[in-house]
Structure formats: C-alpha cells, structure tokens
Design a protein around this motif. Structure first.
Motif, PDB file in Angstrom:
ATOM      1  N   ILE A 101     -18.936 -13.128 -15.494  1.00 64.94           N
ATOM      2  CA  ILE A 101     -17.731 -13.229 -16.326  1.00 64.94           C
ATOM      3  C   ILE A 101     -17.991 -13.781 -17.720  1.00 64.94           C
ATOM      4  O   ILE A 101     -17.177 -13.570 -18.616  1.00 64.94           O
ATOM      5  CB  ILE A 101     -16.604 -14.016 -15.626  1.00 64.94           C
ATOM      6  N   GLY A 102     -19.131 -14.444 -17.921  1.00 61.72           N
ATOM      7  CA  GLY A 102     -19.472 -14.887 -19.271  1.00 61.72           C
ATOM      8  C   GLY A 102     -19.675 -13.707 -20.209  1.00 61.72           C
ATOM      9  O   GLY A 102     -19.314 -13.761 -21.387  1.00 61.72           O
ATOM     10  N   LYS A 103     -20.211 -12.624 -19.693  1.00 63.07           N
ATOM     11  CA  LYS A 103     -20.470 -11.415 -20.502  1.00 63.07           C
ATOM     12  C   LYS A 103     -19.405 -10.338 -20.291  1.00 63.07           C
ATOM     13  O   LYS A 103     -19.081  -9.590 -21.203  1.00 63.07           O
ATOM     14  CB  LYS A 103     -21.841 -10.868 -20.144  1.00 63.07           C
ATOM     15  N   PHE A 104     -18.863 -10.251 -19.067  1.00 65.15           N
ATOM     16  CA  PHE A 104     -17.878  -9.214 -18.728  1.00 65.15           C
ATOM     17  C   PHE A 104     -16.651  -9.876 -18.092  1.00 65.15           C
ATOM     18  O   PHE A 104     -16.485  -9.836 -16.868  1.00 65.15           O
ATOM     19  CB  PHE A 104     -18.479  -8.196 -17.756  1.00 65.15           C
ATOM     20  N   PRO A 105     -15.787 -10.488 -18.891  1.00 63.79           N
ATOM     21  CA  PRO A 105     -14.667 -11.242 -18.323  1.00 63.79           C
ATOM     22  C   PRO A 105     -13.578 -10.395 -17.680  1.00 63.79           C
ATOM     23  O   PRO A 105     -12.789 -10.900 -16.889  1.00 63.79           O
ATOM     24  CB  PRO A 105     -14.110 -12.013 -19.520  1.00 63.79           C
ATOM     25  N   LYS A 106     -13.528  -9.110 -17.991  1.00 68.33           N
ATOM     26  CA  LYS A 106     -12.436  -8.284 -17.493  1.00 68.33           C
ATOM     27  C   LYS A 106     -12.943  -6.977 -16.883  1.00 68.33           C
ATOM     28  O   LYS A 106     -13.954  -6.427 -17.308  1.00 68.33           O
ATOM     29  CB  LYS A 106     -11.462  -7.959 -18.619  1.00 68.33           C
ATOM     30  N   ALA A 107     -12.199  -6.498 -15.896  1.00 72.64           N
ATOM     31  CA  ALA A 107     -12.359  -5.140 -15.379  1.00 72.64           C
ATOM     32  C   ALA A 107     -11.181  -4.341 -15.900  1.00 72.64           C
ATOM     33  O   ALA A 107     -10.104  -4.901 -16.159  1.00 72.64           O
ATOM     34  CB  ALA A 107     -12.356  -5.140 -13.855  1.00 72.64           C
ATOM     35  N   SER A 108     -11.361  -3.035 -16.090  1.00 66.07           N
ATOM     36  CA  SER A 108     -10.258  -2.242 -16.637  1.00 66.07           C
ATOM     37  C   SER A 108     -10.207  -0.853 -16.012  1.00 66.07           C
ATOM     38  O   SER A 108     -11.211  -0.333 -15.525  1.00 66.07           O
ATOM     39  CB  SER A 108     -10.398  -2.105 -18.160  1.00 66.07           C
ATOM     40  N   PHE A 109      -9.001  -0.304 -16.019  1.00 62.71           N
ATOM     41  CA  PHE A 109      -8.776   1.067 -15.574  1.00 62.71           C
ATOM     42  C   PHE A 109      -7.929   1.757 -16.626  1.00 62.71           C
ATOM     43  O   PHE A 109      -6.942   1.197 -17.106  1.00 62.71           O
ATOM     44  CB  PHE A 109      -8.037   1.103 -14.226  1.00 62.71           C
ATOM     45  N   ILE A 130     -16.201  -1.969 -14.539  1.00 63.06           N
ATOM     46  CA  ILE A 130     -16.469  -3.327 -14.083  1.00 63.06           C
ATOM     47  C   ILE A 130     -17.890  -3.665 -14.506  1.00 63.06           C
ATOM     48  O   ILE A 130     -18.818  -2.883 -14.262  1.00 63.06           O
ATOM     49  CB  ILE A 130     -16.347  -3.456 -12.547  1.00 63.06           C
ATOM     50  N   LYS A 131     -18.047  -4.805 -15.148  1.00 62.99           N
ATOM     51  CA  LYS A 131     -19.370  -5.303 -15.511  1.00 62.99           C
ATOM     52  C   LYS A 131     -20.149  -4.298 -16.353  1.00 62.99           C
ATOM     53  O   LYS A 131     -21.340  -4.113 -16.183  1.00 62.99           O
ATOM     54  CB  LYS A 131     -20.117  -5.670 -14.224  1.00 62.99           C
ATOM     55  N   GLY A 132     -19.435  -3.604 -17.241  1.00 61.10           N
ATOM     56  CA  GLY A 132     -20.074  -2.652 -18.149  1.00 61.10           C
ATOM     57  C   GLY A 132     -20.419  -1.316 -17.537  1.00 61.10           C
ATOM     58  O   GLY A 132     -21.054  -0.482 -18.179  1.00 61.10           O
ATOM     59  N   ASN A 133     -20.006  -1.080 -16.299  1.00 57.99           N
ATOM     60  CA  ASN A 133     -20.275   0.189 -15.614  1.00 57.99           C
ATOM     61  C   ASN A 133     -18.963   0.903 -15.356  1.00 57.99           C
ATOM     62  O   ASN A 133     -18.058   0.332 -14.757  1.00 57.99           O
ATOM     63  CB  ASN A 133     -20.982  -0.079 -14.279  1.00 57.99           C
ATOM     64  N   ALA A 134     -18.857   2.146 -15.805  1.00 54.86           N
ATOM     65  CA  ALA A 134     -17.625   2.926 -15.645  1.00 54.86           C
ATOM     66  C   ALA A 134     -17.853   4.062 -14.649  1.00 54.86           C
ATOM     67  O   ALA A 134     -18.900   4.709 -14.665  1.00 54.86           O
ATOM     68  CB  ALA A 134     -17.164   3.480 -16.983  1.00 54.86           C
ATOM     69  N   PHE A 163     -21.058  -0.655  -9.422  1.00 52.43           N
ATOM     70  CA  PHE A 163     -20.700  -1.450 -10.591  1.00 52.43           C
ATOM     71  C   PHE A 163     -21.640  -2.644 -10.778  1.00 52.43           C
ATOM     72  O   PHE A 163     -21.374  -3.532 -11.577  1.00 52.43           O
ATOM     73  CB  PHE A 163     -19.249  -1.933 -10.462  1.00 52.43           C
ATOM     74  N   LYS A 164     -22.738  -2.666 -10.020  1.00 51.96           N
ATOM     75  CA  LYS A 164     -23.738  -3.740 -10.073  1.00 51.96           C
ATOM     76  C   LYS A 164     -23.120  -5.106  -9.769  1.00 51.96           C
ATOM     77  O   LYS A 164     -23.490  -6.115 -10.355  1.00 51.96           O
ATOM     78  CB  LYS A 164     -24.474  -3.739 -11.416  1.00 51.96           C
ATOM     79  N   VAL A 165     -22.164  -5.102  -8.855  1.00 54.23           N
ATOM     80  CA  VAL A 165     -21.556  -6.352  -8.399  1.00 54.23           C
ATOM     81  C   VAL A 165     -22.304  -6.776  -7.139  1.00 54.23           C
ATOM     82  O   VAL A 165     -22.228  -6.103  -6.109  1.00 54.23           O
ATOM     83  CB  VAL A 165     -20.043  -6.157  -8.123  1.00 54.23           C
ATOM     84  N   GLY A 166     -23.060  -7.877  -7.249  1.00 55.06           N
ATOM     85  CA  GLY A 166     -23.913  -8.328  -6.153  1.00 55.06           C
ATOM     86  C   GLY A 166     -25.316  -7.778  -6.329  1.00 55.06           C
ATOM     87  O   GLY A 166     -25.761  -6.954  -5.545  1.00 55.06           O
ATOM     88  N   GLU A 167     -26.005  -8.243  -7.367  1.00 50.65           N
ATOM     89  CA  GLU A 167     -27.358  -7.763  -7.651  1.00 50.65           C
ATOM     90  C   GLU A 167     -28.398  -8.676  -7.011  1.00 50.65           C
ATOM     91  O   GLU A 167     -28.075  -9.721  -6.447  1.00 50.65           O
ATOM     92  CB  GLU A 167     -27.569  -7.708  -9.172  1.00 50.65           C
ATOM     93  N   GLY A 168     -29.660  -8.267  -7.123  1.00 53.35           N
ATOM     94  CA  GLY A 168     -30.754  -9.074  -6.589  1.00 53.35           C
ATOM     95  C   GLY A 168     -30.667  -9.160  -5.078  1.00 53.35           C
ATOM     96  O   GLY A 168     -30.460  -8.162  -4.388  1.00 53.35           O
ATOM     97  N   ASP A 169     -30.801 -10.388  -4.553  1.00 52.18           N
ATOM     98  CA  ASP A 169     -30.743 -10.590  -3.100  1.00 52.18           C
ATOM     99  C   ASP A 169     -29.407 -10.138  -2.515  1.00 52.18           C
ATOM    100  O   ASP A 169     -29.324  -9.776  -1.341  1.00 52.18           O
ATOM    101  CB  ASP A 169     -30.968 -12.062  -2.758  1.00 52.18           C
ATOM    102  N   TRP A 170     -28.359 -10.161  -3.331  1.00 58.54           N
ATOM    103  CA  TRP A 170     -27.013  -9.802  -2.856  1.00 58.54           C
ATOM    104  C   TRP A 170     -26.804  -8.291  -2.742  1.00 58.54           C
ATOM    105  O   TRP A 170     -25.764  -7.845  -2.278  1.00 58.54           O
ATOM    106  CB  TRP A 170     -25.945 -10.405  -3.762  1.00 58.54           C
TER     107      TRP A 170
END
Length: 194
Positions: A101-109, A130-134, A163-170
C-alpha cells in the motif's frame, strides 16, 4: 431571398418540427454512493479455512441508466489500507509482498461496456487494477430499487496471483488459496427507474 438564408430557414423549420434531426443519446446522469449502506467484502482461504474480510473505505463514480446501459459508466476505487480481516493479517497485507500500500494504495475498476440481461440483471465488463496489474473482468450485477434508492449487488472471483498479491513465499497456494471471492453491495441515489 438568398440561397443561404433559405437553407438556414429550412433547416431551422425542420429542426423545430423534429423531423430532420435528433439529438444523440445523452449520457446518464451521475449518481451518488450511500457509503454507510454499502459494502465490499471478500473470502480468502488459508490452509483451507475461509477467512472473511472487508474494505472499510471505497468510492464509486457512476453514471448509470438501466434503460440505456450502453451510455453508462462505472468507476470504483478501494482503499487497500482499509482492509479489515484481523489485526495480524491487516498489518501483513499492507506489506510489499501483499498489497504494497505504500506504492499502490488503491485498487480500481473502470467499466468498458455494460449489457442488460433482463429482470434488473446486467453484465459489466471492465478493467480491474490491483498493485499495478490490470486484468479484464466481467462482473454480474443485480439492480433492485426501493425507497428512492438503488442497490447493485454482485459476486465475482479473482486469482490473487494474477495481481501479484502474495509474492515470494506467499505465492504457495497450498497455504493461501489463489482464488478470492469478492462480494459487493452498492447503494446509490439518483439511478433512473428500471
């Protein structure tokens, strides 16, 4: 009388009589969101256990006419920092691996097309970011009207990893499932009658 004067009078007469010209369909009038009666919720699964969450802050910009959906537009924004799942998860979801959220505070449609299906049902196509991915998304919407208010409800599924929500180990979907169910109820003032 000159040809140009005659031409202007003929055009004016035809326009006033309504036989020659018609105005293009006007875009729908904007409506206002009744935030206190609206909600956006979601269900994610961690280790197979459903987790119910919601977003406390969101906004909608709608200009919707149910009788002319092709002239309508819907835009929706969610404040990702307003997520409410549980205190530990809320802190974790703010981090870069999740919502960042520091870089992508909002999701939009943003809608691109709206189609009436009958009986107050609509199909709203658009782009979810979301998070810069559309990604393209088609959302089924049911519209009901009562007491001067219109309520739009719907449910759709998304894949968090798109949308790259939950990257790395997640990114391991055996821990946190890839599928997330999103539900919304938007109460609007000013929608024309069905």
């Amino acid at each position: 009388m000159s040809a140009s004067t005659l031409s202007r009078r003929l055009l004016l007469t035809m326009a006033l009589s309504g036989t020659a010209f018609s105005l293009p369909a006007l875009a729908a009038e904007p409506q206002s969101l009744v935030a206190a009666k609206s909600e956006v919720t979601f269900v994610a699964k961690q280790l197979g256990v459903p987790l119910d969450g919601r977003f406390k802050t969101f906004s909608a910009q709608t200009a919707f006419d149910p009788k002319a959906p092709q002239t309508s537009k819907i835009a929706f924004t969610v404040d990702l920092g307003s997520v409410a799942l549980n205190p530990d998860a809320d802190t974790e979801l703010a981090k870069p691996e999740w919502f960042n959220i520091g870089k992508f505070p909002k999701a939009s449609f943003q809608s691109t097309a709206i189609k009436a299906l009958g009986a107050g049902r609509f199909e709203v196509a658009g782009k979810l970011a979301i998070k810069g991915n559309a990604r393209d998304l088609v959302v089924p919407v049911q519209l009901t009207q009562a007491g001067g208010l219109s309520t739009a409800t719907g449910t759709f599924a998304l894949k968090r990893l798109d949308f790259k929500v939950g990257e790395g180990d997640w990114a391991d979907t055996s821990v946190v499932a890839n599928d997330v169910q999103v539900k919304f109820k938007l109460v609007l003032q000013g929608v024309p009658a069905l």
